[in-house]
Design an enzyme around this catalytic site. Structure first.
Site, PDB file in Angstrom:
ATOM      1  N   ASN A 129      39.804  19.101   5.880  1.00 22.84           N
ATOM      2  CA  ASN A 129      38.359  19.195   6.149  1.00 22.84           C
ATOM      3  C   ASN A 129      38.040  18.224   7.277  1.00 22.84           C
ATOM      4  O   ASN A 129      37.960  17.021   7.062  1.00 22.84           O
ATOM      5  CB  ASN A 129      37.585  18.825   4.868  1.00 22.84           C
ATOM      6  CG  ASN A 129      36.086  18.741   5.108  1.00 22.84           C
ATOM      7  OD1 ASN A 129      35.584  19.226   6.118  1.00 22.84           O
ATOM      8  ND2 ASN A 129      35.374  18.120   4.180  1.00 22.84           N
ATOM      9  N   LYS A 134      35.331  17.925   8.965  1.00 20.51           N
ATOM     10  CA  LYS A 134      33.919  17.526   9.049  1.00 20.51           C
ATOM     11  C   LYS A 134      33.427  17.688  10.491  1.00 20.51           C
ATOM     12  O   LYS A 134      33.876  18.620  11.170  1.00 20.51           O
ATOM     13  CB  LYS A 134      33.747  16.099   8.513  1.00 20.51           C
ATOM     14  CG  LYS A 134      34.393  15.949   7.119  1.00 20.51           C
ATOM     15  CD  LYS A 134      34.076  14.682   6.422  1.00 20.51           C
ATOM     16  CE  LYS A 134      34.776  14.693   5.068  1.00 20.51           C
ATOM     17  NZ  LYS A 134      34.454  13.526   4.261  1.00 20.51           N
ATOM     18  N   HIS A 157      29.917  20.670  -0.593  1.00 18.84           N
ATOM     19  CA  HIS A 157      30.521  19.350  -0.363  1.00 18.84           C
ATOM     20  C   HIS A 157      29.463  18.275  -0.640  1.00 18.84           C
ATOM     21  O   HIS A 157      28.283  18.479  -0.356  1.00 18.84           O
ATOM     22  CB  HIS A 157      31.026  19.251   1.075  1.00 18.84           C
ATOM     23  CG  HIS A 157      31.843  18.031   1.314  1.00 18.84           C
ATOM     24  ND1 HIS A 157      31.262  16.802   1.528  1.00 18.84           N
ATOM     25  CD2 HIS A 157      33.176  17.824   1.327  1.00 18.84           C
ATOM     26  CE1 HIS A 157      32.228  15.901   1.666  1.00 18.84           C
ATOM     27  NE2 HIS A 157      33.391  16.497   1.559  1.00 18.84           N
ATOM     28  N   GLU A 187      28.651  15.717   0.873  1.00 19.85           N
ATOM     29  CA  GLU A 187      27.837  15.337   2.043  1.00 19.85           C
ATOM     30  C   GLU A 187      26.702  16.331   2.248  1.00 19.85           C
ATOM     31  O   GLU A 187      25.604  15.964   2.666  1.00 19.85           O
ATOM     32  CB  GLU A 187      28.736  15.225   3.284  1.00 19.85           C
ATOM     33  CG  GLU A 187      29.550  13.932   3.244  1.00 19.85           C
ATOM     34  CD  GLU A 187      30.911  14.000   3.910  1.00 19.85           C
ATOM     35  OE1 GLU A 187      31.154  14.910   4.729  1.00 19.85           O
ATOM     36  OE2 GLU A 187      31.751  13.132   3.603  1.00 19.85           O
ATOM     37  N   GLU A 232      35.731  15.977  -6.156  1.00 21.52           N
ATOM     38  CA  GLU A 232      35.720  14.859  -5.212  1.00 21.52           C
ATOM     39  C   GLU A 232      34.729  13.794  -5.677  1.00 21.52           C
ATOM     40  O   GLU A 232      33.517  13.924  -5.445  1.00 21.52           O
ATOM     41  CB  GLU A 232      35.291  15.346  -3.827  1.00 21.52           C
ATOM     42  CG  GLU A 232      36.191  16.396  -3.228  1.00 21.52           C
ATOM     43  CD  GLU A 232      36.028  16.455  -1.716  1.00 21.52           C
ATOM     44  OE1 GLU A 232      37.010  16.169  -1.027  1.00 21.52           O
ATOM     45  OE2 GLU A 232      34.915  16.737  -1.241  1.00 21.52           O
ATOM     46  N   GLY A 287      36.113   8.889   1.849  1.00 23.53           N
ATOM     47  CA  GLY A 287      36.026   8.100   3.078  1.00 23.53           C
ATOM     48  C   GLY A 287      35.986   6.597   2.843  1.00 23.53           C
ATOM     49  O   GLY A 287      35.702   5.825   3.751  1.00 23.53           O
ATOM     50  N   SER A 310      39.883  10.220  -0.214  1.00 20.34           N
ATOM     51  CA  SER A 310      40.894   9.272   0.286  1.00 20.34           C
ATOM     52  C   SER A 310      42.332   9.675  -0.062  1.00 20.34           C
ATOM     53  O   SER A 310      43.165   8.817  -0.339  1.00 20.34           O
ATOM     54  CB  SER A 310      40.591   7.853  -0.202  1.00 20.34           C
ATOM     55  OG  SER A 310      39.333   7.427   0.302  1.00 20.34           O
TER      56      SER A 310
HETATM   57  P1  PGA Z   1      38.339  11.729   2.738  1.00 18.48           P
HETATM   58  O1  PGA Z   1      37.326  12.968   2.616  1.00 18.48           O
HETATM   59  O2  PGA Z   1      39.722  12.285   2.552  1.00 18.48           O
HETATM   60  O3  PGA Z   1      38.105  11.180   4.099  1.00 18.48           O
HETATM   61  O4  PGA Z   1      37.974  10.770   1.649  1.00 18.48           O
HETATM   62  C1  PGA Z   1      37.534  13.984   1.669  1.00 18.48           C
HETATM   63  C2  PGA Z   1      36.412  14.989   1.720  1.00 18.48           C
HETATM   64  O5  PGA Z   1      35.255  14.590   1.889  1.00 18.48           O
HETATM   65  O6  PGA Z   1      36.640  16.213   1.612  1.00 18.48           O
END
Ligand code: PGA
Length: 254
Positions: free
Chosen positions: A9, A11, A95, A97, A167, A173, A212
Site C-alpha cells: 500500500n 498511500k 483504511h 486513514e 490493522e 507507520g 509496521s
Molecule cells: P505501515 O502501514 O506498514 O507503514 O505501518 C500499513 C498500512 O497502513 O497499510
C-alpha cells in the site's frame, strides 16, 4: 488452503516513473515466490502505468479507495468501473486513514465493498482499533462491530472474494508492531465472526495483518494460524524490502 496474500500500500507516494521503476525491479525478485499472491496498490495516478508494467506477471493491481456510486456528479471521485477498466483485481476499502482523516463510516465501507464486487473487483476491507480503544479494553467490541457493519452488504456467495485486513491504528507507520500473539488473538476472533456470518466459506477468507510489517518481523507474524498475509505501507516503498516480505518464509523468525 488459504493462499498468503502480500499487499503493498503505497498511500500518497510515487509518481508514475518511480512506480514503474519499482515494478521493473520487483518482478524478477518475486518471480520465484510460489504459492503466494502479490498485490500492489499505487495511487490512482499510477494505476495505468503500473498495470502495464505488471502485464504478463502474476502480480495483481489494486486501488487504495473507490467511490460506491456507479457514475455521476461526484467531482474528484473514482468509480469501480474505472478501476475495472484499468485492470484492478483488488481495492482497499476502509483504511484507517480514510476512516479517521476523511470520516468514512462502516456503512460507507459496506457500500464500497458491494460496489466493487459488482464489478468483479475484490475488496480488502480494513478494520482496526485506536490506542485509546485498546487501552480501554474495547478492541474486540470495536472490531466486531466494524466487521459486522462493514460486511453487511456482502452476499454470502461472494465470501471467497473478500479479504480482511486487521490493522491496529497504533501500529501503523509508528514502528510499533503488535506482537504476533496480540495480532493472532484478534485474527482468531475475526475468523470466528466470519464463520458465523458466512459459514464454512468464512474459514477460507484471508485475513491480512497490517501495521509496521517489515522483513524482520513478517515471518513471526505469518507463522500465526490465522494470519494469512500482510498489508504493508512503509516497507513496501522499496522493492528489495517488499520482495523480502513476499519471501517471508525465507526470513528469520524467533
Ligand atoms: P505501515 O502501514 O506498514 O507503514 O505501518 C500499513 C498500512 O497502513 O497499510
Amino acid at each position: 488452503m488459504r493462499r498468503p496474500i502480500l499487499t503493498a500500500n503505497w498511500k500518497m507516494q510515487k509518481i508514475t516513473a518511480e512506480a514503474e521503476a519499482f515494478v521493473r525491479t520487483l518482478l524478477p525478485l518475486v518471480k520465484s515466490a510460489s504459492g503466494v499472491e502479490v498485490v500492489i496498490a499505487p495511487p490512482f495516478t499510477a494505476l495505468e502505468r503500473v498495470g502495464a508494467a505488471l502485464r504478463g506477471s502474476e502480480v495483481a493491481l489494486a486501488a487504495q479507495n473507490v467511490n460506491a456510486e456507479e457514475e455521476g456528479a461526484f467531482t474528484g471521485e473514482i468509480a469501480p468501473r474505472m478501476l475495472a477498466d484499468l485492470g484492478c483485481g483488488y481495492a482497499i476499502v476502509g483504511h484507517s486513514e480514510r476512516r479517521t482523516l476523511y470520516g468514512e463510516t462502516n456503512q460507507d465501507v459496506a457500500a464500497k465493498a458491494a460496489a466493487l464486487l459488482h464489478h468483479r473487483i475484490r475488496p480488502i476491507v480494513c478494520v482496526g482499533e485506536s490506542l485509546q480503544e485498546r487501552e480501554s479494553d474495547r478492541t474486540f467490541a470495536l472490531i466486531s462491530s466494524q466487521i459486522d457493519e462493514s460486511l453487511s452488504a456482502l452476499p454470502r456467495e461472494r465470501a471467497a472474494d473478500l479479504v480482511v485486513a486487521y490493522e491496529p491504528i497504533w501500529a501503523i507507520g509508528t514502528g510499533r508492531t503488535a506482537t504476533p500473539e496480540m495480532a493472532q488473538e484478534v485474527h482468531a476472533m475475526i475468523r470466528e465472526q466470519l464463520r458465523g456470518r458466512f459459514g464454512e466459506a468464512g474459514a477460507g477468507i484471508r485475513i491480512q495483518y497490517g501495521g509496521s510489517v517489515k522483513p524482520e518481523n513478517v515471518r513471526d507474524l505469518m507463522d500465526q494460524a490465522d494470519i494469512d498475509g500482510a498489508l504493508v505501507g512503509g516497507a513496501s516503498l522499496d522493492p528489495e524490502s517488499f520482495a523480502k516480505i513476499v519471501h517471508f518464509d525465507q526470513q528469520g523468525g524467533t
